[in-house]
Design a protein around this motif. Structure first.
Motif, PDB file in Angstrom:
ATOM      1  N   VAL A 153      -2.057   8.506  -3.667  1.00  0.00           N
ATOM      2  CA  VAL A 153      -3.145   7.500  -3.870  1.00  0.00           C
ATOM      3  C   VAL A 153      -2.662   6.097  -3.924  1.00  0.00           C
ATOM      4  O   VAL A 153      -3.345   5.104  -3.410  1.00  0.00           O
ATOM      5  CB  VAL A 153      -3.930   7.486  -5.525  1.00  0.00           C
ATOM      6  N   THR A 154      -1.615   5.862  -4.346  1.00  0.00           N
ATOM      7  CA  THR A 154      -0.916   3.932  -4.002  1.00  0.00           C
ATOM      8  C   THR A 154      -0.691   4.103  -3.235  1.00  0.00           C
ATOM      9  O   THR A 154      -1.199   2.660  -2.655  1.00  0.00           O
ATOM     10  CB  THR A 154      -0.023   4.348  -5.087  1.00  0.00           C
ATOM     11  N   THR A 155      -0.288   4.698  -2.151  1.00  0.00           N
ATOM     12  CA  THR A 155      -0.009   4.288  -0.944  1.00  0.00           C
ATOM     13  C   THR A 155      -0.976   3.980  -0.075  1.00  0.00           C
ATOM     14  O   THR A 155      -1.238   3.089   0.899  1.00  0.00           O
ATOM     15  CB  THR A 155       0.938   5.307  -0.760  1.00  0.00           C
ATOM     16  N   THR A 156      -1.981   5.176  -0.214  1.00  0.00           N
ATOM     17  CA  THR A 156      -3.004   4.640   1.006  1.00  0.00           C
ATOM     18  C   THR A 156      -4.361   3.203  -0.142  1.00  0.00           C
ATOM     19  O   THR A 156      -4.871   3.191   1.191  1.00  0.00           O
ATOM     20  CB  THR A 156      -4.040   6.222   0.795  1.00  0.00           C
ATOM     21  N   SER A 157      -4.213   3.715  -0.833  1.00  0.00           N
ATOM     22  CA  SER A 157      -5.226   2.986  -2.167  1.00  0.00           C
ATOM     23  C   SER A 157      -4.296   1.167  -1.212  1.00  0.00           C
ATOM     24  O   SER A 157      -5.529   0.034  -1.606  1.00  0.00           O
ATOM     25  CB  SER A 157      -5.195   2.550  -3.998  1.00  0.00           C
ATOM     26  N   ALA A 158      -3.240   0.720  -1.091  1.00  0.00           N
ATOM     27  CA  ALA A 158      -2.633  -0.329  -1.098  1.00  0.00           C
ATOM     28  C   ALA A 158      -3.475  -0.821   0.282  1.00  0.00           C
ATOM     29  O   ALA A 158      -3.396  -1.972   0.910  1.00  0.00           O
ATOM     30  CB  ALA A 158      -1.480  -0.188  -0.412  1.00  0.00           C
ATOM     31  N   ALA A 159      -3.289   0.430   1.612  1.00  0.00           N
ATOM     32  CA  ALA A 159      -3.835   0.304   2.555  1.00  0.00           C
ATOM     33  C   ALA A 159      -5.127  -0.102   2.614  1.00  0.00           C
ATOM     34  O   ALA A 159      -5.831  -0.904   3.515  1.00  0.00           O
ATOM     35  CB  ALA A 159      -3.792   2.061   3.615  1.00  0.00           C
ATOM     36  N   LEU A 205       3.337  10.927   3.375  1.00  0.00           N
ATOM     37  CA  LEU A 205       2.744   9.600   3.444  1.00  0.00           C
ATOM     38  C   LEU A 205       2.107   9.293   4.921  1.00  0.00           C
ATOM     39  O   LEU A 205       1.735   8.664   4.655  1.00  0.00           O
ATOM     40  CB  LEU A 205       3.988   9.037   2.279  1.00  0.00           C
ATOM     41  N   ASP A 206       3.183   9.794   5.531  1.00  0.00           N
ATOM     42  CA  ASP A 206       2.844   9.900   7.045  1.00  0.00           C
ATOM     43  C   ASP A 206       1.038  10.239   7.628  1.00  0.00           C
ATOM     44  O   ASP A 206       0.679   9.736   8.153  1.00  0.00           O
ATOM     45  CB  ASP A 206       3.999  10.209   7.786  1.00  0.00           C
ATOM     46  N   PHE A 207       1.445  11.718   7.232  1.00  0.00           N
ATOM     47  CA  PHE A 207      -0.051  12.438   7.007  1.00  0.00           C
ATOM     48  C   PHE A 207      -1.549  11.517   6.620  1.00  0.00           C
ATOM     49  O   PHE A 207      -2.076  11.211   6.647  1.00  0.00           O
ATOM     50  CB  PHE A 207       0.267  14.214   6.633  1.00  0.00           C
ATOM     51  N   ALA A 208      -0.978  11.632   5.210  1.00  0.00           N
ATOM     52  CA  ALA A 208      -2.415  10.441   4.313  1.00  0.00           C
ATOM     53  C   ALA A 208      -2.509   9.337   5.142  1.00  0.00           C
ATOM     54  O   ALA A 208      -3.710   8.888   4.964  1.00  0.00           O
ATOM     55  CB  ALA A 208      -1.489   9.949   3.118  1.00  0.00           C
ATOM     56  N   MET A 209      -1.397   8.664   5.788  1.00  0.00           N
ATOM     57  CA  MET A 209      -1.557   7.572   5.923  1.00  0.00           C
ATOM     58  C   MET A 209      -2.835   7.456   7.426  1.00  0.00           C
ATOM     59  O   MET A 209      -3.856   6.554   7.816  1.00  0.00           O
ATOM     60  CB  MET A 209      -0.955   6.538   6.631  1.00  0.00           C
ATOM     61  N   LEU A 235      -5.876   6.186   7.710  1.00  0.00           N
ATOM     62  CA  LEU A 235      -6.371   4.860   9.057  1.00  0.00           C
ATOM     63  C   LEU A 235      -7.094   5.460  10.535  1.00  0.00           C
ATOM     64  O   LEU A 235      -7.741   5.059  10.932  1.00  0.00           O
ATOM     65  CB  LEU A 235      -5.450   4.111   9.083  1.00  0.00           C
ATOM     66  N   ARG A 236      -6.896   6.709  10.467  1.00  0.00           N
ATOM     67  CA  ARG A 236      -7.103   7.541  12.069  1.00  0.00           C
ATOM     68  C   ARG A 236      -7.474   8.907  12.103  1.00  0.00           C
ATOM     69  O   ARG A 236      -6.589   9.715  12.294  1.00  0.00           O
ATOM     70  CB  ARG A 236      -6.139   7.363  12.861  1.00  0.00           C
ATOM     71  N   SER A 237      -8.123   9.325  10.947  1.00  0.00           N
ATOM     72  CA  SER A 237      -8.863  10.294  10.402  1.00  0.00           C
ATOM     73  C   SER A 237      -9.178  11.351  11.956  1.00  0.00           C
ATOM     74  O   SER A 237      -9.161  12.747  12.006  1.00  0.00           O
ATOM     75  CB  SER A 237      -9.494  11.346   9.432  1.00  0.00           C
ATOM     76  N   ALA A 241      -9.124  10.874   1.582  1.00  0.00           N
ATOM     77  CA  ALA A 241     -10.251  11.015   1.409  1.00  0.00           C
ATOM     78  C   ALA A 241     -11.142  10.422  -0.325  1.00  0.00           C
ATOM     79  O   ALA A 241     -11.764   9.391   0.039  1.00  0.00           O
ATOM     80  CB  ALA A 241     -11.201  12.290   2.045  1.00  0.00           C
ATOM     81  N   PHE A 242     -10.999  11.604  -1.001  1.00  0.00           N
ATOM     82  CA  PHE A 242     -11.139  11.321  -2.384  1.00  0.00           C
ATOM     83  C   PHE A 242     -11.308   9.899  -2.724  1.00  0.00           C
ATOM     84  O   PHE A 242     -11.812   8.756  -3.409  1.00  0.00           O
ATOM     85  CB  PHE A 242     -11.161  12.088  -3.320  1.00  0.00           C
ATOM     86  N   PHE A 243      -9.867   9.191  -2.404  1.00  0.00           N
ATOM     87  CA  PHE A 243      -9.403   7.673  -3.546  1.00  0.00           C
ATOM     88  C   PHE A 243      -9.586   6.779  -2.164  1.00  0.00           C
ATOM     89  O   PHE A 243     -10.265   5.558  -2.525  1.00  0.00           O
ATOM     90  CB  PHE A 243      -8.895   7.761  -3.535  1.00  0.00           C
TER      91      PHE A 243
END
Length: 204
Positions: A85-91, A135-139, A143-145, A174-176
């Motif tokens: 959540v923190t990492t993708t929310s920052a993005a 986190l590589d996968f989450a990002m 950004l590029r699903s 996706a939810f966040f």
């Protein structure tokens, strides 16, 4: 303990309801959170202006972030989830979610620096190789699903994560993404309490 009716719990663009005015089931949940945290996170009252959406939002939130509440097991820890959540929310440039979930991450991970590190550059953060792959996968989902391929699953499998865990990573991201956008457009500000949580060890 803060009084939920007088503490700063309003989103700037859409006034939040008073806690006394929300449906009883929602009020009970909000008071439960206040009892545990010592304050009411802004999001709980900000979304309560639309009770049906509040219920749906937090039902899905709990299913993803507290899988045991719906009878599911997972190889992702609570800290892993908050890290996503923190990492993708920052993005997504979401101030509210970075500050609020970064605070929870610091507590679960027991590392006062980790939230700031993953928010700025998770590749240089003090995290495990497994978390880095996560986190590589989450990002990429963030950004590029549209570019996710079968090969993206292999590094996660190598770290012991199964396909259901990978679904969790994607679903949390996706939810966040939804949560980030709702918080940002409504100008939801983090509670001041979040900024210091988990930064200094508690006095014994």
């Amino acid at each position: 303990m803060n009084n939920p009716e007088t503490s700063s719990t309003k989103a700037t663009r859409y006034p939040a309801p008073e806690i006394k005015d929300v449906p009883e089931d929602i009020r009970a949940k909000i008071l439960e959170v206040q009892e545990k945290a010592g304050f009411v996170p802004q999001v709980f009252l900000a979304l309560a202006r639309r009770p049906a959406e509040w219920r749906s939002f937090f039902a899905y939130h709990d299913a993803l972030m507290l899988p045991e509440s719906v009878g599911r097991t997972s190889n992702l820890t609570k800290a892993d989830r908050e890290m996503i959540v923190t990492t993708t929310s920052a993005a997504n440039n979401c101030l509210y979610c970075v500050v609020a979930h970064g605070a929870i991450l610091r507590i679960y991970e027991k590392k006062p620096l980790v939230a700031d590190q993953v928010a700025i550059n998770y590749r240089k953060a003090d995290i495990s190789p497994r978390q880095r792959a996560m986190l590589d996968f989450a990002m990429k989902v963030c950004l590029r699903s549209d570019q996710i391929e079968d090969g993206d699953f292999a590094p996660l499998h190598a770290h012991g994560l199964n396909d259901e865990d990978i679904w969790d990573i994607a679903a949390i991201t996706a939810f966040f993404g939804l949560s980030n956008r709702m918080a940002s457009f409504s100008n939801m500000m983090p509670n001041p309490e979040f900024y210091l949580m988990g930064r200094v060890p508690k006095q014994k």
